[in-house]
Design a protein around this motif. Structure first.
Motif, PDB file in Angstrom:
ATOM      1  N   ASP A  47       0.917  -1.163  -0.016  1.00 45.67           N
ATOM      2  CA  ASP A  47      -0.018   0.148   0.098  1.00 45.67           C
ATOM      3  C   ASP A  47       0.903   1.137   0.005  1.00 45.67           C
ATOM      4  O   ASP A  47       1.718   1.351   1.000  1.00 45.67           O
ATOM      5  CB  ASP A  47      -0.829  -0.234   1.288  1.00 45.67           C
ATOM      6  CG  ASP A  47      -1.864   1.209   1.231  1.00 45.67           C
ATOM      7  OD1 ASP A  47      -1.854   2.040   0.265  1.00 45.67           O
ATOM      8  OD2 ASP A  47      -2.444   1.171   2.416  1.00 45.67           O
ATOM      9  N   THR A  48       0.877   2.030  -1.061  1.00 46.75           N
ATOM     10  CA  THR A  48       1.569   3.440  -1.204  1.00 46.75           C
ATOM     11  C   THR A  48       0.895   4.674  -1.149  1.00 46.75           C
ATOM     12  O   THR A  48       1.423   5.697  -1.193  1.00 46.75           O
ATOM     13  CB  THR A  48       2.322   3.245  -2.513  1.00 46.75           C
ATOM     14  OG1 THR A  48       1.309   3.055  -3.544  1.00 46.75           O
ATOM     15  CG2 THR A  48       3.254   2.196  -2.524  1.00 46.75           C
ATOM     16  N   SER A  49      -0.583   4.521  -0.689  1.00 44.89           N
ATOM     17  CA  SER A  49      -1.466   5.365  -0.969  1.00 44.89           C
ATOM     18  C   SER A  49      -0.990   6.475   0.391  1.00 44.89           C
ATOM     19  O   SER A  49      -1.240   7.583   0.299  1.00 44.89           O
ATOM     20  CB  SER A  49      -2.778   5.246  -0.725  1.00 44.89           C
ATOM     21  OG  SER A  49      -3.028   4.451   0.644  1.00 44.89           O
ATOM     22  N   ARG A  50      -0.044   6.104   1.235  1.00 41.50           N
ATOM     23  CA  ARG A  50       0.290   7.245   2.424  1.00 41.50           C
ATOM     24  C   ARG A  50       1.687   7.676   2.281  1.00 41.50           C
ATOM     25  O   ARG A  50       2.246   7.967   3.360  1.00 41.50           O
ATOM     26  CB  ARG A  50      -0.105   6.440   3.871  1.00 41.50           C
ATOM     27  CG  ARG A  50      -1.483   6.404   4.129  1.00 41.50           C
ATOM     28  CD  ARG A  50      -1.891   5.761   5.345  1.00 41.50           C
ATOM     29  NE  ARG A  50      -1.450   6.291   6.454  1.00 41.50           N
ATOM     30  CZ  ARG A  50      -2.147   7.285   6.995  1.00 41.50           C
ATOM     31  NH1 ARG A  50      -3.142   7.957   6.556  1.00 41.50           N
ATOM     32  NH2 ARG A  50      -1.558   7.992   8.234  1.00 41.50           N
TER      33      ARG A  50
ATOM     34  N   ALA B 203      -6.569  12.534  -0.633  1.00 40.83           N
ATOM     35  CA  ALA B 203      -7.372  11.719  -1.191  1.00 40.83           C
ATOM     36  C   ALA B 203      -7.941  12.258  -2.488  1.00 40.83           C
ATOM     37  O   ALA B 203      -8.268  11.842  -3.709  1.00 40.83           O
ATOM     38  CB  ALA B 203      -8.291  11.000  -0.137  1.00 40.83           C
TER      39      ALA B 203
ATOM     40  N   PHE C  63      -5.840  12.532  -5.906  1.00 45.63           N
ATOM     41  CA  PHE C  63      -5.385  11.353  -6.595  1.00 45.63           C
ATOM     42  C   PHE C  63      -5.727  11.463  -7.941  1.00 45.63           C
ATOM     43  O   PHE C  63      -7.063  11.468  -7.956  1.00 45.63           O
ATOM     44  CB  PHE C  63      -6.047   9.996  -5.820  1.00 45.63           C
ATOM     45  CG  PHE C  63      -4.972   9.573  -4.231  1.00 45.63           C
ATOM     46  CD1 PHE C  63      -4.095  10.673  -3.936  1.00 45.63           C
ATOM     47  CD2 PHE C  63      -5.497   8.886  -3.623  1.00 45.63           C
ATOM     48  CE1 PHE C  63      -3.516  10.315  -2.621  1.00 45.63           C
ATOM     49  CE2 PHE C  63      -4.909   8.221  -2.538  1.00 45.63           C
ATOM     50  CZ  PHE C  63      -3.783   9.243  -2.045  1.00 45.63           C
TER      51      PHE C  63
ATOM     52  N   THR D 117      -5.579   3.938  -5.902  1.00 48.38           N
ATOM     53  CA  THR D 117      -4.516   3.932  -4.801  1.00 48.38           C
ATOM     54  C   THR D 117      -3.727   2.664  -4.952  1.00 48.38           C
ATOM     55  O   THR D 117      -2.726   2.605  -3.909  1.00 48.38           O
ATOM     56  CB  THR D 117      -5.218   4.006  -3.601  1.00 48.38           C
ATOM     57  OG1 THR D 117      -6.290   2.815  -3.417  1.00 48.38           O
ATOM     58  CG2 THR D 117      -6.139   5.264  -3.098  1.00 48.38           C
ATOM     59  N   THR D 118      -3.988   1.863  -5.757  1.00 49.84           N
ATOM     60  CA  THR D 118      -3.042   0.633  -6.120  1.00 49.84           C
ATOM     61  C   THR D 118      -1.592   1.175  -6.635  1.00 49.84           C
ATOM     62  O   THR D 118      -0.758   0.205  -6.787  1.00 49.84           O
ATOM     63  CB  THR D 118      -3.865  -0.441  -6.874  1.00 49.84           C
ATOM     64  OG1 THR D 118      -4.439   0.092  -7.819  1.00 49.84           O
ATOM     65  CG2 THR D 118      -4.515  -1.309  -5.981  1.00 49.84           C
TER      66      THR D 118
ATOM     67  N   ALA E  14       1.406   4.271  -7.219  1.00 49.43           N
ATOM     68  CA  ALA E  14       2.221   5.372  -6.548  1.00 49.43           C
ATOM     69  C   ALA E  14       2.101   6.266  -8.009  1.00 49.43           C
ATOM     70  O   ALA E  14       2.737   5.996  -9.077  1.00 49.43           O
ATOM     71  CB  ALA E  14       3.632   5.129  -6.138  1.00 49.43           C
TER      72      ALA E  14
END
Length: 294
Positions: free
Chosen positions: A67-70, A76, A79, A83-84, A86
């Motif tokens: 998980d690279t969303s953070r 959010a 984006f 979110t899968t 980067a």
């Protein structure tokens, strides 16, 4: 036609032929690619006009996603991609090039420092898979440094010195090197330091490797100035030209690299030109060290 690997240098990198990444990956092909990654650390697949779904499907055929969303300063609502992925571009959610002083762009300039993806996480990344959708007219290469070779060529005294050292890694430190300090309290908490070994053993090859990154800001038990000087010396050693492959991008290239064996950095390009790069990331094997002392 079986998969073919053509070495790009003495230590690191190979071009891959004989596979269409748009097609489902067979177990035998996945094994060949894993073996190629163990051997070359960086694999280059040219002429791969992938959709996001095909890029993601190829990645999942090699292992579980990280998980690279953070990892980013994008909110959010900002984006541009699922979110899968980067989003390693200079584009906002409306596909417009960031303004030169946009904090998201300034944060991303940290990618021009030598680093290893997600070394700032308790479980750092395994593979990164970067696909080029649009490239600038000049610049923007990605350079890769081969860390087992860097370890092998250390002198005997330095090998003894680095063997059991533990470093603290954080994106806050890497960005502070460039003068970027514009973090919210939430971001500072999210990017708090984690511990990583300075010497890793690769699970596939059994070889020792230096585990360096711009995110490494201190060594446990060392005075900070001494630690930073020591780490800077190691980075200079590890990024000598003999250990480095520089990739000049073409649209449709997919380049994947093993973060356990490499550092990498992006090179500058014209700030007003779009560079649309999309990355998937495989979850790593596990922590390099217990975090209790963090």
């Amino acid at each position: 036609m079986s998969i073919q690997f053509r070495p790009l240098g003495t230590h690191i990198g190979a071009e891959v032929e004989g596979i269409d990444l748009r097609e489902p990956l067979s177990p035998a092909q996945a094994e060949e690619i894993h073996n190629g990654m163990d051997r070359y650390a960086v694999l280059v697949f040219h002429n791969q006009p992938l959709t996001n779904e095909q890029h993601l499907g190829f990645t999942k055929g090699l292992g579980p996603l990280e998980d690279t969303s953070r990892n980013t300063l994008r909110a959010a609502a900002d984006f541009r991609l699922p979110t899968t992925f980067a989003d390693v571009s200079n584009l906002d959610q409306n596909h417009q090039v960031f303004a030169r002083d946009d904090r998201r762009r300034l944060f991303a300039i940290g990618n021009r420092l030598w680093h290893s993806d997600s070394s700032f996480k308790v479980v750092p990344a395994k593979y990164s898979l970067l696909h080029a959708r649009a490239i600038p007219s000049k610049g923007g290469n990605t350079e890769f440094a081969y860390m087992p070779g860097a370890y092998d060529t250390l002198d005997a005294d330095t090998k003894v010195q680095v063997e059991d050292l533990i470093c603290e890694h954080s994106q806050i430190f890497s960005r502070q090197q460039l003068g970027f300090t514009d973090f919210t309290d939430e971001e500072r908490a999210r990017f708090k330091p984690v511990l990583q070994r300075l010497v890793r053993v690769h699970s596939g090859t059994g070889r020792k490797s230096l585990y360096l990154s711009s995110h490494a800001g201190s060594i446990v038990g060392w005075p900070v100035p001494e630690a930073r000087f020591f780490l800077r010396d190691l980075v200079e050693h590890a990024t000598q030209r003999e250990f480095v492959y520089s990739h000049k991008w073409r649209v449709g290239d997919l380049v994947m690299w093993d973060n356990r064996q490499t550092m990498h950095r992006a090179r500058p390009f014209p700030a007003h030109e779009p560079r649309d790069m999309r990355r998937t990331t495989l979850k790593g094997d596990g922590p390099t060290v217990a975090q209790a002392a963090a």
